[in-house]
Design an enzyme around this catalytic site. Sequence first.
Site, PDB file in Angstrom:
ATOM      1  N   ASP A  42       5.547  20.394   7.684  1.00 50.11           N
ATOM      2  CA  ASP A  42       6.522  21.475   7.561  1.00 50.11           C
ATOM      3  C   ASP A  42       7.737  21.107   6.700  1.00 50.11           C
ATOM      4  O   ASP A  42       8.256  21.937   5.939  1.00 50.11           O
ATOM      5  CB  ASP A  42       6.966  21.944   8.959  1.00 50.11           C
ATOM      6  CG  ASP A  42       7.493  20.804   9.814  1.00 50.11           C
ATOM      7  OD1 ASP A  42       6.940  19.683   9.715  1.00 50.11           O
ATOM      8  OD2 ASP A  42       8.457  21.002  10.572  1.00 50.11           O
ATOM      9  N   ARG A  72      -4.625  10.717   4.465  1.00 53.01           N
ATOM     10  CA  ARG A  72      -3.541  11.700   4.498  1.00 53.01           C
ATOM     11  C   ARG A  72      -2.655  11.618   3.259  1.00 53.01           C
ATOM     12  O   ARG A  72      -2.149  12.623   2.786  1.00 53.01           O
ATOM     13  CB  ARG A  72      -2.624  11.437   5.700  1.00 53.01           C
ATOM     14  CG  ARG A  72      -3.208  11.547   7.025  1.00 53.01           C
ATOM     15  CD  ARG A  72      -2.133  11.267   8.044  1.00 53.01           C
ATOM     16  NE  ARG A  72      -1.024  12.195   7.893  1.00 53.01           N
ATOM     17  CZ  ARG A  72      -1.007  13.422   8.354  1.00 53.01           C
ATOM     18  NH1 ARG A  72      -2.029  13.880   9.017  1.00 53.01           N
ATOM     19  NH2 ARG A  72       0.040  14.200   8.162  1.00 53.01           N
ATOM     20  N   CYS A 131      -3.667  12.943  13.327  1.00 61.92           N
ATOM     21  CA  CYS A 131      -4.498  11.749  13.230  1.00 61.92           C
ATOM     22  C   CYS A 131      -4.305  10.916  14.488  1.00 61.92           C
ATOM     23  O   CYS A 131      -3.636  11.360  15.428  1.00 61.92           O
ATOM     24  CB  CYS A 131      -4.189  10.957  11.967  1.00 61.92           C
ATOM     25  SG  CYS A 131      -2.647  10.099  12.060  1.00 61.92           S
ATOM     26  N   ASP A 167       5.408   0.706  11.914  1.00 56.78           N
ATOM     27  CA  ASP A 167       4.183   0.049  11.441  1.00 56.78           C
ATOM     28  C   ASP A 167       4.094  -1.418  11.874  1.00 56.78           C
ATOM     29  O   ASP A 167       3.099  -2.088  11.575  1.00 56.78           O
ATOM     30  CB  ASP A 167       4.075   0.156   9.906  1.00 56.78           C
ATOM     31  CG  ASP A 167       3.815   1.581   9.459  1.00 56.78           C
ATOM     32  OD1 ASP A 167       3.439   2.411  10.303  1.00 56.78           O
ATOM     33  OD2 ASP A 167       3.999   1.871   8.265  1.00 56.78           O
ATOM     34  N   ARG A 194       1.613  14.838  13.111  1.00 55.59           N
ATOM     35  CA  ARG A 194       1.977  14.646  11.715  1.00 55.59           C
ATOM     36  C   ARG A 194       1.935  15.922  10.856  1.00 55.59           C
ATOM     37  O   ARG A 194       1.157  16.025   9.903  1.00 55.59           O
ATOM     38  CB  ARG A 194       1.119  13.536  11.100  1.00 55.59           C
ATOM     39  CG  ARG A 194       1.221  12.253  11.888  1.00 55.59           C
ATOM     40  CD  ARG A 194       0.442  11.133  11.291  1.00 55.59           C
ATOM     41  NE  ARG A 194       1.102  10.518  10.151  1.00 55.59           N
ATOM     42  CZ  ARG A 194       0.572   9.542   9.427  1.00 55.59           C
ATOM     43  NH1 ARG A 194      -0.614   9.083   9.716  1.00 55.59           N
ATOM     44  NH2 ARG A 194       1.229   9.023   8.407  1.00 55.59           N
ATOM     45  N   PRO A 195       2.779  16.899  11.195  1.00 52.16           N
ATOM     46  CA  PRO A 195       2.805  18.129  10.392  1.00 52.16           C
ATOM     47  C   PRO A 195       3.410  17.898   9.004  1.00 52.16           C
ATOM     48  O   PRO A 195       3.934  16.819   8.714  1.00 52.16           O
ATOM     49  CB  PRO A 195       3.694  19.058  11.218  1.00 52.16           C
ATOM     50  CG  PRO A 195       4.570  18.151  12.008  1.00 52.16           C
ATOM     51  CD  PRO A 195       3.793  16.890  12.256  1.00 52.16           C
ATOM     52  N   ILE A 221       8.960   7.221  16.526  1.00 52.50           N
ATOM     53  CA  ILE A 221       8.533   7.913  15.303  1.00 52.50           C
ATOM     54  C   ILE A 221       7.275   8.767  15.542  1.00 52.50           C
ATOM     55  O   ILE A 221       7.220   9.925  15.147  1.00 52.50           O
ATOM     56  CB  ILE A 221       8.257   6.899  14.155  1.00 52.50           C
ATOM     57  CG1 ILE A 221       9.453   5.968  13.944  1.00 52.50           C
ATOM     58  CG2 ILE A 221       7.885   7.638  12.857  1.00 52.50           C
ATOM     59  CD1 ILE A 221      10.708   6.595  13.410  1.00 52.50           C
ATOM     60  N   ARG A 252      -8.251  -0.730   4.976  1.00 51.08           N
ATOM     61  CA  ARG A 252      -7.369   0.262   4.339  1.00 51.08           C
ATOM     62  C   ARG A 252      -6.025  -0.353   3.957  1.00 51.08           C
ATOM     63  O   ARG A 252      -5.376   0.121   3.023  1.00 51.08           O
ATOM     64  CB  ARG A 252      -7.094   1.425   5.300  1.00 51.08           C
ATOM     65  CG  ARG A 252      -8.310   2.189   5.676  1.00 51.08           C
ATOM     66  CD  ARG A 252      -7.946   3.349   6.541  1.00 51.08           C
ATOM     67  NE  ARG A 252      -7.107   4.284   5.785  1.00 51.08           N
ATOM     68  CZ  ARG A 252      -6.760   5.478   6.201  1.00 51.08           C
ATOM     69  NH1 ARG A 252      -7.181   5.908   7.362  1.00 51.08           N
ATOM     70  NH2 ARG A 252      -6.016   6.261   5.476  1.00 51.08           N
ATOM     71  N   LYS A 296       0.833  -1.217   0.000  1.00 50.23           N
ATOM     72  CA  LYS A 296       0.000   0.000   0.000  1.00 50.23           C
ATOM     73  C   LYS A 296       0.864   1.262   0.000  1.00 50.23           C
ATOM     74  O   LYS A 296       0.629   2.189  -0.779  1.00 50.23           O
ATOM     75  CB  LYS A 296      -0.894  -0.013   1.255  1.00 50.23           C
ATOM     76  CG  LYS A 296      -1.493   1.343   1.612  1.00 50.23           C
ATOM     77  CD  LYS A 296      -2.317   1.300   2.872  1.00 50.23           C
ATOM     78  CE  LYS A 296      -1.578   1.505   4.162  1.00 50.23           C
ATOM     79  NZ  LYS A 296      -1.290   2.884   4.556  1.00 50.23           N
ATOM     80  N   ASN A 297       1.880   1.288   0.879  1.00 50.15           N
ATOM     81  CA  ASN A 297       2.649   2.523   1.037  1.00 50.15           C
ATOM     82  C   ASN A 297       3.633   2.773  -0.110  1.00 50.15           C
ATOM     83  O   ASN A 297       4.234   3.835  -0.189  1.00 50.15           O
ATOM     84  CB  ASN A 297       3.367   2.540   2.390  1.00 50.15           C
ATOM     85  CG  ASN A 297       2.381   2.734   3.536  1.00 50.15           C
ATOM     86  OD1 ASN A 297       1.212   3.085   3.297  1.00 50.15           O
ATOM     87  ND2 ASN A 297       2.816   2.510   4.761  1.00 50.15           N
TER      88      ASN A 297
END
Length: 432
Positions: free
Chosen positions: A132, A100, A124, A314, A129-130, A336, A407, A22-23
């Site tokens: 920047d 996201r 979330c 994960d 989880r910015p 993380i 998901r 997925k990622n």
Amino acid sequence: MDKIKIHGGRVLEGKIFISGAKNAALPLICASLLTDETVTLTNMPMLSDIKAMNLLLEQLGTQISEFDDFVDGHATKTYSYRTKSIKSLVAPYDYVRKMRASYYVLGPLLARYGKCELSLPGGCAIGARPMDIHLSSLEKMGAKIEIRNGYIYAESDGRLKGTHIIFPGVSVGATCNVLMAAVLAEGRTVLENAAKEPEIGDLARMLNDMGAKIEGIGTSVLTIDGVSSLHGTVHKVIADRIEAGSYAVAAAITRGRIELINARPETLRQPLQVLKDMGVRIAETDNSIIVDAKGCHLVGKDIMTEPFPGFPTDLQAQFLALMLTADGASMVTETIFENRFMHVPELLRMGANINVHGHASAIVRGVKKLSGAPVMATDLRASFALVLAGLVAEGETTVNRVYHLDRGYEKLEEKLKGVGADIVRIKNDEED
Ligand code: EPZ
């Protein structure tokens, strides 16, 4: 909403086919926006996040075709993406709110069309989880960025300009976004302190096949010489290392034996080492990993999440569940994300012994047994950890909020049933 019911206590044995990642697939889909030719992605997992990304691209103007396909005899999907002309340069709130990873359209749209409006993703379930790092890097490449009314307005006067960027923190998303922007920029971009996750390597390799010039793939320094256009390609999505790691834990926690077909051991060195240190037997073949915990007595092991090649965040929740069935205490440290122990309160309801210290670490002590209970989690991996606990718990476990699992885990019940689990999905409208 659908639920999953599990009766624990079965020893899992057999083979599980590992789907495309997925990622990896999500940024690869967005990379198709970089060309007016067709990009075809094979070995695509059938997941709700992929459908959500396809809907977003369709509203931008991408034409998408879907085909049934087979990889090593297993049914998968192939999708073709063609963005000949663009209808919209806006990723609206309703899309980004649901997923996201919608933010992966930012780099490609800015690079090819000089403009993008993206709803700013909020925090979330797992952290703030910015964005920047994504934004300051694109600014260094000449983009003008403003944030108003919850949206990022990004514009570039002509092509983005290659430059030297040292990322202030290791970010998978920022590395992918800036990489996709840099391939069409004018001149050379050097990205230092880049994330090295295998999904980024997969993206970089596909971009090179499309005509990009990226060097340093798999390292923390990526050098990109911008080109004026890219062409289409056909690309096979790499196997999902997190899905493979999750089913490796399913074998270990039930003291069973599962062969993970198509899994790539080089993407899972740390988790496999932890399993070995705990007492699980691991073997590798040309196209699979065999996880054998039959008759094994497992001992606890400390783990700490880190960017690749370190232990993946994960897989933290799944390994934490496994530690509950091992002898002794294990310290689980999350570095993380600041809020990634949301599975713990639910595991406690199943009889776990876990002490969370602040937001960063948890002491997990092995227990004699877990007992089934109705549970729910707030994110994908935490939900899988509850499924794992259900597989060994005494009695019945009902996992609610199954949409999280949909998901990221393709055909979850089918795959677990195939290795002997007593698991069933109760549809929303079915009698319970
Ligand atoms: C990716 O998220 C994955 N998502 C996540 O997968 C994974 O947990 C994460 O990488 C870490 O491996 C996808 O690939 C779609 P990051 P991403 O940017 O890119 C901070 C799953 O279950 N940060 O590497 O959003 C951030 O807050 C998931 O499949 C900034 O401070 O993660 C975090 O603490 C969930 N500023 C850390 O860096 C930024 O601009 C790492 O985040 C960007 C990130």
